[in-house]
Enzyme design. Sequence first.
Site, PDB file in Angstrom:
ATOM      1  CG  HIS A 225      -6.207  -4.378  13.443  1.00  0.00           C
ATOM      2  ND1 HIS A 225      -6.625  -5.423  12.813  1.00  0.00           N
ATOM      3  CD2 HIS A 225      -7.001  -3.644  14.664  1.00  0.00           C
ATOM      4  CE1 HIS A 225      -7.704  -5.926  13.824  1.00  0.00           C
ATOM      5  NE2 HIS A 225      -7.740  -5.095  14.286  1.00  0.00           N
TER       6      HIS A 225
ATOM      7  CB  CYS B 176      -4.318  -4.091   7.129  1.00  0.00           C
ATOM      8  SG  CYS B 176      -2.901  -5.095   6.318  1.00  0.00           S
TER       9      CYS B 176
ATOM     10  CG  HIS C 202      -3.720  -8.165   9.746  1.00  0.00           C
ATOM     11  ND1 HIS C 202      -4.429  -7.743   9.069  1.00  0.00           N
ATOM     12  CD2 HIS C 202      -3.672  -7.246  10.700  1.00  0.00           C
ATOM     13  CE1 HIS C 202      -5.548  -6.842   9.074  1.00  0.00           C
ATOM     14  NE2 HIS C 202      -4.823  -6.716  10.944  1.00  0.00           N
TER      15      HIS C 202
END
Length: 257
Positions: free
Chosen positions: A223, A159, A211
């Site tokens: 993402h 990510c 994240h």
Amino acid sequence: MKFGICTLALVPLRLEQAHRSEMVSQVLFGELFEILDEEADWTSIRLLDTDYLGWIQNGQFQKLDGLDMQHYLTGKPSIVGRAGGVLSTDTAQFQLCHGTKLYLTGENTMNFPSLKLTYQGDINPFSKNQFQSQVAQLALSYKNTPYLWGGRSQWGIDCSGFSQLIYSCFDLSLPRDAYQQAEMGQTVDFISEIKVGDLAFFDNVEGRITHVGIMLDRDMIIHASAKVRVDRMDTEGIFNAELNRYSHKLRIVKRYL
């Protein structure tokens, strides 16, 4: 100080000096680093662009002295474009991935010690002033790229590697990890104020940011989670329609330009 430069297209950066050790990131061709410690088969390094630490296997880089490094940096900084390209020597060639930074002369060669290297391929065309208009299209070109812990390329990416790579194509520098990226930028206070390219950060049950994703508009985010994917986001977080539940809890949204 001792320095080195990665001489292969893409190599693992390990947490410890062993192939079984966790891959914390990857080193792309041409990335420069300080050599911190040298073992029989592994070398501990600090990447100069991001201060990221790890171990790289011996034989995957070349040592440089200060003069060699400065000579290499006299070329024009260029980034390999989305279509990629090929780097050639007199005896071999290998594919370079999108996002690789090269310092090229007018003949598309590099001032590389003891070796002539020639690049043929796509060059990233974007600049900062094109961020708002082009970032979504570039990010979407990575859709369905497989997730890879520590990955930084179209062959597998995580990510924060994804946000770092996309931003680098617009001459915007981000640290390697999501929590580090969240320490930069300006906070976007309300969902209604989100703009394309803003980064949204998400935390785990312990409250640690783990994240990050790139906003495509106020409601949609791209993402890397199992793969690079597009999902809906609201004040609670990311809603995964395939799972019919929220997969990530929103912590903060940041803007960098």
